[in-house]
Design an enzyme around this catalytic site. Structure first.
Site, PDB file in Angstrom:
ATOM      1  N   LYS A  14       0.826  -1.218   0.000  1.00 15.44           N
ATOM      2  CA  LYS A  14       0.000   0.000   0.000  1.00 15.44           C
ATOM      3  C   LYS A  14       0.855   1.262   0.000  1.00 15.44           C
ATOM      4  O   LYS A  14       0.603   2.197  -0.758  1.00 15.44           O
ATOM      5  CB  LYS A  14      -0.945   0.016   1.218  1.00 15.44           C
ATOM      6  N   ARG A  89      -9.623   0.280   9.263  1.00 11.80           N
ATOM      7  CA  ARG A  89      -9.262  -1.113   9.535  1.00 11.80           C
ATOM      8  C   ARG A  89     -10.333  -1.831  10.345  1.00 11.80           C
ATOM      9  O   ARG A  89     -10.160  -3.007  10.677  1.00 11.80           O
ATOM     10  CB  ARG A  89      -7.949  -1.149  10.340  1.00 11.80           C
ATOM     11  N   ARG A 128      11.591  -6.412   4.990  1.00 16.13           N
ATOM     12  CA  ARG A 128      11.498  -4.993   5.343  1.00 16.13           C
ATOM     13  C   ARG A 128      12.077  -4.760   6.746  1.00 16.13           C
ATOM     14  O   ARG A 128      12.733  -3.757   6.990  1.00 16.13           O
ATOM     15  CB  ARG A 128      10.029  -4.553   5.277  1.00 16.13           C
ATOM     16  N   ARG A 134      11.543  -1.142  12.044  1.00 11.77           N
ATOM     17  CA  ARG A 134      10.206  -1.276  12.635  1.00 11.77           C
ATOM     18  C   ARG A 134      10.150  -2.507  13.516  1.00 11.77           C
ATOM     19  O   ARG A 134      10.349  -3.625  13.042  1.00 11.77           O
ATOM     20  CB  ARG A 134       9.145  -1.359  11.530  1.00 11.77           C
ATOM     21  N   ARG A 146      -0.410  -9.834  13.127  1.00  9.46           N
ATOM     22  CA  ARG A 146      -0.961  -8.736  12.313  1.00  9.46           C
ATOM     23  C   ARG A 146      -1.814  -9.275  11.172  1.00  9.46           C
ATOM     24  O   ARG A 146      -2.860  -8.720  10.847  1.00  9.46           O
ATOM     25  CB  ARG A 146       0.181  -7.872  11.765  1.00  9.46           C
TER      26      ARG A 146
HETATM   27  P1  ADP Z   1       1.151  -2.422   7.884  1.00  5.72           P
HETATM   28  O1  ADP Z   1       0.034  -2.140   6.918  1.00  5.72           O
HETATM   29  O2  ADP Z   1       2.417  -2.830   7.219  1.00  5.72           O
HETATM   30  O3  ADP Z   1       0.745  -3.319   9.006  1.00  5.72           O
HETATM   31  P2  ADP Z   1       0.951   0.248   9.009  1.00  5.72           P
HETATM   32  O4  ADP Z   1       2.113   1.149   8.953  1.00  5.72           O
HETATM   33  O5  ADP Z   1      -0.247   0.593   8.187  1.00  5.72           O
HETATM   34  O6  ADP Z   1       1.565  -1.136   8.610  1.00  5.72           O
HETATM   35  O7  ADP Z   1       0.447   0.059  10.516  1.00  5.72           O
HETATM   36  C1  ADP Z   1       1.319  -0.333  11.547  1.00  5.72           C
HETATM   37  C2  ADP Z   1       0.526  -0.556  12.831  1.00  5.72           C
HETATM   38  O8  ADP Z   1      -0.113   0.677  13.243  1.00  5.72           O
HETATM   39  C3  ADP Z   1      -0.620  -1.565  12.750  1.00  5.72           C
HETATM   40  O9  ADP Z   1      -0.184  -2.900  12.929  1.00  5.72           O
HETATM   41  C4  ADP Z   1      -1.527  -1.091  13.906  1.00  5.72           C
HETATM   42  O10 ADP Z   1      -1.032  -1.495  15.152  1.00  5.72           O
HETATM   43  C5  ADP Z   1      -1.379   0.425  13.831  1.00  5.72           C
HETATM   44  N1  ADP Z   1      -2.438   1.012  12.984  1.00  5.72           N
HETATM   45  C6  ADP Z   1      -2.250   1.606  11.766  1.00  5.72           C
HETATM   46  N2  ADP Z   1      -3.422   2.013  11.253  1.00  5.72           N
HETATM   47  C7  ADP Z   1      -4.379   1.660  12.159  1.00  5.72           C
HETATM   48  C8  ADP Z   1      -5.788   1.776  12.193  1.00  5.72           C
HETATM   49  N3  ADP Z   1      -6.481   2.323  11.183  1.00  5.72           N
HETATM   50  N4  ADP Z   1      -6.451   1.318  13.290  1.00  5.72           N
HETATM   51  C9  ADP Z   1      -5.789   0.755  14.305  1.00  5.72           C
HETATM   52  N5  ADP Z   1      -4.453   0.591  14.326  1.00  5.72           N
HETATM   53  C10 ADP Z   1      -3.755   1.025  13.270  1.00  5.72           C
END
Ligand code: ADP
Length: 190
Positions: A14, A89, A128, A134, A146
């Site tokens: 994404k 999400r 990554r 991270r 996740r």
């Molecule tokens: P990825 O899509 O690779 O998991 P992101 O950078 O989008 O990584 O998100 C990293 C973390 O941030 C998620 O695993 C979650 O803990 C938190 N997070 C991100 N966006 C949301 C959301 N919309 N609602 C709840 N938690 C979120």
């Protein structure tokens, strides 16, 4: 206005695709993951709270995430459109987004899901993790968590928008440019 949700499991590409779409369509990229990492980097109270969830591979509670997203949108009103990446999400987050856009006389234009098999996701995230720093990418157990959270809590968001004819899937394996072409087609067809 284009209000695009770029959807898909962790590691589906994404962020990479959002960056290219921003350049082509002049949209504002809003990644809730990036917003949380910014807050964590600055050691804000919001960042400290979010970190405890993120490090376990869990979702940050909706009320925290929804408020942060709203602030970001309201601080950036004069744009050609938005790419929401990593948001919504959950179903409550989807309803909050619909309400927020409705207040502006807008609506979600389309949700595009990047479809990638689990084995590929795990490989990409572990790779990554070698360079991203991270903590949530460094351990296979957290990555599995996740992906499971995505299946349990996030896939209903696809169905929510599919029910109103706004959700499509794009095959997320292949070259970055080939996937970008497919995404561009979906946007050009809006
Ligand atoms: P990825 O899509 O690779 O998991 P992101 O950078 O989008 O990584 O998100 C990293 C973390 O941030 C998620 O695993 C979650 O803990 C938190 N997070 C991100 N966006 C949301 C959301 N919309 N609602 C709840 N938690 C979120």
């Amino acid at each position: 206005m284009i209000n695009l949700i770029l959807f898909g499991p962790p590691g589906s590409g994404k962020g990479t695709q959002a960056q290219k779409l921003v350049d082509k369509y002049n949209l504002l990229h809003i990644s809730t993951g990036d917003l949380f990492r910014y807050e964590i980097g600055n050691k804000t109270p919001l960042g400290l709270e979010a970190k405890s969830y993120i490090d376990q591979g869990a979702l940050v509670p909706d009320e925290v995430t929804v408020g942060m997203l709203r602030n970001k949108v309201e601080a950036n009103r004069d744009v050609a459109g938005y790419i929401f990446d990593g948001y919504p999400r959950t179903i409550p987050q989807s309803k909050a987004l619909d309400n927020l856009l409705r207040e502006k006389g807008e609506e979600v234009s389309k949700l595009i899901m990047l479809d990638v098999p689990d084995v590929e996701l795990i490989q990409r995230l572990l790779n990554r993790g070698k360079t991203s720093g991270r903590t949530d990418d460094s351990n296979e157990e957290i990555i599995q968590n996740r992906i499971q959270v995505y299946k349990d809590e996030t896939t209903p968001v696809f169905d929510f928008y599919h029910a109103v004819g706004k959700a499509v899937k794009v095959h997320g394996v292949g070259t970055i440019d080939a996937i970008f072409e497919e995404l561009s087609c979906e946007i050009d067809n809006l």
